[in-house]
Design an enzyme around this catalytic site. Structure first.
Site, PDB file in Angstrom:
ATOM      1  N   CYS A  96       0.834  -1.208   0.000  1.00  0.00           N
ATOM      2  CA  CYS A  96       0.000   0.000   0.000  1.00  0.00           C
ATOM      3  C   CYS A  96       0.866   1.255   0.000  1.00  0.00           C
ATOM      4  CB  CYS A  96      -0.914   0.040   1.219  1.00  0.00           C
ATOM      5  SG  CYS A  96      -1.966  -1.394   1.397  1.00  0.00           S
TER       6      CYS A  96
ATOM      7  N   CYS B 280      -2.895   8.926   6.018  1.00  0.00           N
ATOM      8  CA  CYS B 280      -1.567   8.897   6.655  1.00  0.00           C
ATOM      9  C   CYS B 280      -1.716   9.171   8.157  1.00  0.00           C
ATOM     10  CB  CYS B 280      -0.638   9.938   6.043  1.00  0.00           C
ATOM     11  SG  CYS B 280      -0.649   9.955   4.244  1.00  0.00           S
TER      12      CYS B 280
HETATM   13  S1  FES Z   1       1.768   7.193   2.781  1.00  0.00           S
HETATM   14 FE1  FES Z   1       0.795   7.274   0.843  1.00  0.00          FE
HETATM   15  S2  FES Z   1      -0.172   9.174   0.897  1.00  0.00           S
HETATM   16 FE2  FES Z   1       0.843   9.090   2.797  1.00  0.00          FE
END
Ligand code: FES
Ligand SMILES: Cc1ncc(COP(=O)(O)O)c(C=O)c1O
Lengths: 129, 407
Positions: A37, A106
């Site tokens: 991700c 985040c």
């Molecule tokens: S870690 Fe992917 S947008 Fe912040």
């Protein structure tokens, strides 16, 4: 995208980067996210006998906002009681860092990391008893 | 000499206009401002002459048989749209099948998707780890219903150059038209529409030191004569293929840019390749776990797309904010998906998130290369020191064996 000054400050001078001994019974470790991700956060706390977070460390694989969110999280929880740290919401981080909507996840990750570190600490304590 | 910051290393996104191009454009804003479609007076004739001269120069660059084969558009997005939709519509009685690749630019992919909704059938060919289409796959995908194959000359992210000549042999044999989005490769790697049997080709001025908002579509006029249905209705400009008053200054600039490419492109390529390799070798010798995405051999000379494992691309770009590059990381896009191009190569998602594209061009200097490589090496080390993945890697933990809590 333009970053807020606070995000830039934390990303350029991250606070509390590092590693605590995860075998230590007074240390709780939270590892959240997934490499696929694009974001992984590890947040660790060291808790004193009276339930105060004495030290906190993080390492983050993620964007500047993810780094800033975890850096800020460690700064905030240091010196707090575990229960107080647990009450920190991702929206507090969003507000402090002025994160745009696409970066809200985040901050969610940072909240998850705090909660997960606390859960690990509690599990260790429970096992001890 | 001190390095001037910020440094532009994103030449695949666009390029600055060459001063020689600007100079040639300027009179066409005010002195020679005529409408190229005005047939009745000298203002119009002057403009038309200038436009045709540009056609000739652009035609030469791709070895068109006649300058009449160049149709001017607003850019390659439009060229791709007209080429694919225009051909699909004109030849719909002949067939309804189109072949393209999964790593095409969105202007091709989304055009194909729209056609699918209208009942056309589209085959999206995959690519190998090297980022190239296998001509054999094209051969296998061709059917009696195939009317068009659209494969790009060079990819905008990873710079890989496709085997257009081999594909052209196949399509010509089968009497199927071949379109190529040649935007990134034209003038930089060999591209000859006659030798390669290309029937339609999209190009744009702003990727070759010309102005933005001007593009071209090469449409073959003989053997075979390509027909298409115009997608813009109006005054019937450009032999009916694209209505709209021509952007004369832009087209003049496009022509000059093509002329410069024709004369200097080869030499420039050699210089860029030297610098690209210097950058690559520096990064590779100072850092572990650096992976080049796509073939090094079949690649634009000015392209380097690498993944720095354990470091997220957007964080990297922020750390080197004085250097303009781009990344395939999802964090830079609104979609939260990493680059579809890197995925198509089979680069794992984590490495796709860690990719950085360096695009070198006409004004890149050796000093900049050295500055950038030193900075990148320093920042990768810095970011790895704060990466949990790097620590795990160093501790010998197999990252694939970890149970991640995806969110
Ligand atoms: S870690 Fe992917 S947008 Fe912040
Ligand atoms: C491969 C490719 N095709 C098409 C385009 C679109 O070109 P334009 O910006 O002229 O519309 C680009 C540029 O972004 C490109 O890189």
């Amino acid at each position: 995208m333009a970053y807020s000054d606070k995000v830039i400050d934390h990303a350029e001078n991250p606070r509390n980067v590092g590693t605590l001994d995860k075998e230590d019974p007074t240390v709780g470790t939270g590892l959240v996210g997934a490499p696929a991700c694009g974001d992984v956060m590890r947040l660790q706390i060291k808790v004193s006998d009276d339930g105060v977070i004495q030290d906190a460390k993080f390492k983050t694989f993620g964007c500047g906002s993810a780094i800033a969110s975890s850096s800020l999280a460690t700064e905030w929880i240091k010196g707090k009681k575990v229960e107080e740290a647990e009450a920190i919401k991702n929206s507090d981080i969003v507000n402090e860092l002025n994160l745009p909507p696409v970066k809200i996840h985040c901050s969610v990750l940072a909240e998850d990391a705090i909660k997960s570190a606390i859960a690990d600490y509690r599990a260790k304590q429970a096992a001890k008893r | 000499m001190a390095i001037k910051l910020p440094i532009f290393m994103d030449y695949h996104s666009t390029t600055p206009v060459d001063p020689r191009v600007i100079e040639e454009m300027l009179p066409y804003f005010n002195e020679k401002f005529g409408n190229a479609a005005s047939r009745s007076h000298a203002f119009g004739w002057t403009a038309e002459e200038a436009v045709d001269y540009s056609r000739e120069r652009i035609g030469k660059l791709i070895n068109a048989q006649s300058e009449k084969e160049i149709v001017f558009t607003s850019g390659a997005t439009e060229s791709n749209n007209v080429a694919i939709k225009g051909v699909a519509e004109f030849y719909k009685d002949k067939g309804n099948h189109i072949i393209t690749s999964v790593i095409e630019h969105k202007a091709v992919l989304d055009t194909c998707k729209r056609l699918e909704k209208e009942g056309y059938e589209v085959t999206y060919l995959g690519v190998g780890k090297d980022g190239r289409v296998d001509p054999d796959d094209v051969k296998k995908a061709l059917t009696d219903k195939t009317i068009l194959v659209s494969i790009m000359l060079a990819n905008n992210e990873i710079g890989t150059v496709q085997p257009i000549e081999e594909i052209g042999k196949l399509t010509r044999e089968r009497g199927v038209l071949l379109h190529s989005d040649a935007v990134q490769g034209v003038g930089k790697v060999p591209f000859d529409v006659q030798k390669m049997n290309v029937d339609l080709a999209s190009i744009t001025a702003h990727k070759m030191y010309g102005p933005k908002g001007v593009g071209g579509l090469y449409v073959r006029r003989s053997k075979p004569r390509v027909r298409l249905v115009a997608q813009m209705d109006g005054g019937g400009h450009e032999r009916g293929m694209r209505s709209g008053t021509l952007n004369v200054p832009g087209i003049v600039g496009f022509g000059k840019a093509a002329d410069i490419m024709m004369k200097e492109g080869k030499e420039e390529g050699v210089r860029l390749l030297g610098m690209r390799e210097r950058l690559r070798k520096k990064l590779d010798s100072s850092l572990e776990e650096v992976f080049v995405n796509g073939s090094l051999e079949h690649r634009l000379p000015g392209n380097l797309n690498v993944s720095f494992a354990f470091v997220e691309g957007e964080a990297m770009m922020m750390a080197i904010k004085d250097v303009a590059v781009s990344s395939g990381s999802a964090c830079t896009s609104a979609s939260l998906e990493p680059s579809y191009v890197l995925r198509a190569l089979g680069v794992g998602d984590e490495l796709a998130h860690s990719s950085i594209r360096f695009g070198l061009g006409r004004y890149t200097t050796e000093e900049e290369i050295d500055f950038v490589s030193d900075l990148v090496i320093d920042k990768v080390k810095h970011l790895r020191n704060m990466s949990p993945l790097y620590e795990m890697y160093k501790d010998g933990i197999d990252l694939k064996s970890v149970q991640w809590v995806a969110h």
